[in-house]
Design an enzyme around this catalytic site. Sequence first.
Site, short mmCIF file in Angstrom:
data_model
loop_
_atom_site.label_atom_id
_atom_site.label_comp_id
_atom_site.label_asym_id
_atom_site.label_seq_id
_atom_site.Cartn_x
_atom_site.Cartn_y
_atom_site.Cartn_z
N ASP A 10 0.88 -1.16 0.00
CA ASP A 10 0.00 0.00 0.00
C ASP A 10 0.93 1.23 0.00
O ASP A 10 2.13 1.11 0.29
CB ASP A 10 -0.86 -0.06 1.27
CG ASP A 10 -1.53 1.26 1.59
OD1 ASP A 10 -2.27 1.76 0.73
OD2 ASP A 10 -1.27 1.80 2.69
N ASP A 12 -0.19 5.15 0.91
CA ASP A 12 -0.45 6.18 1.92
C ASP A 12 -0.60 5.58 3.32
O ASP A 12 -1.45 4.73 3.53
CB ASP A 12 -1.70 6.97 1.54
CG ASP A 12 -1.47 7.76 0.26
OD1 ASP A 12 -2.20 7.53 -0.72
OD2 ASP A 12 -0.53 8.57 0.22
#
Length: 257
Positions: A10, A12
Amino acid sequence: MVNLEALIFDVDGTLADTERDGHLAAFNKAFAGAGLDWDWTVEVYGDLLTVTGGKERIKYFLQRYLPDFRPEGELDAFVAELHAAKTEYYKTLMADPGLPLRPGVERLLREAREAGVRLAIATTTTPANVTALLRNSLADDAEDWFEVIAAGDVVAAKKPAPDIFVWALEQLKLPPESCMAIEDSDNGVKSVIGSGIRSLLVTVNDYTRNQNFGDATMVVDHLGSKEQPCKVLAGPDLIGDQVDLGALRSIHQYAWK
Ligand code: XBP
Ligand code: MG
């Protein structure tokens, strides 16, 4: 025995703590630039983060906080234009002042590359934001480190829907059991599990530490470094002070035992 062929990161909250000092600041700059008196606080943004995707988040803000707001033209066009401006502000912030990667991220990425473990990204954020973060906070050629960058509107349904991780698996041409995901949020965990991936490491941050990561194999505060040893918050104690490739392989076996 399941082989660990690829890591799917991922962005953020996982690669870097981009939400408060990156995205939130960029949203508020875009609002001011558009002559809107909207000013999202850190607390309000914490609520808005329950909705992934910047365009979707603006619409959620309007529904929840400004239900009587009516833009001059079409709502979708208004939101798209505001979000495009926000992305430009975000890209500028990634260059100046820039944001450091979280502890251990660069170390682990370099270790995985050297060991021939394939790297991918699965994120809800806009592709241009990924480019800006990787080039400014990791390396000029950092995008090339990732075989697949699955980002933003490449799928119709954003996290917690599984689509972005399913898309990344398809591009990698790998089955879920060959991959491990590294996430930071409950929306991300739901997306990973929904894609069939069961090997999942969560690195929490200030916005997500109190969320429910029930299906994660392991939860840590961060990936750790010599200066900042990591701490296991949930799951088997299979790691030392740093999450290295050996630890990931152990976690992967544990997830599929
Ligand atoms: C986090 C998100 C993104 C960002 C904002 O993505 O939900 O929407 O908050 O970026 P992830 P955009 O944790 O999946 O990396 O405004 O470009 O959507
Ligand atoms: Mg995230």
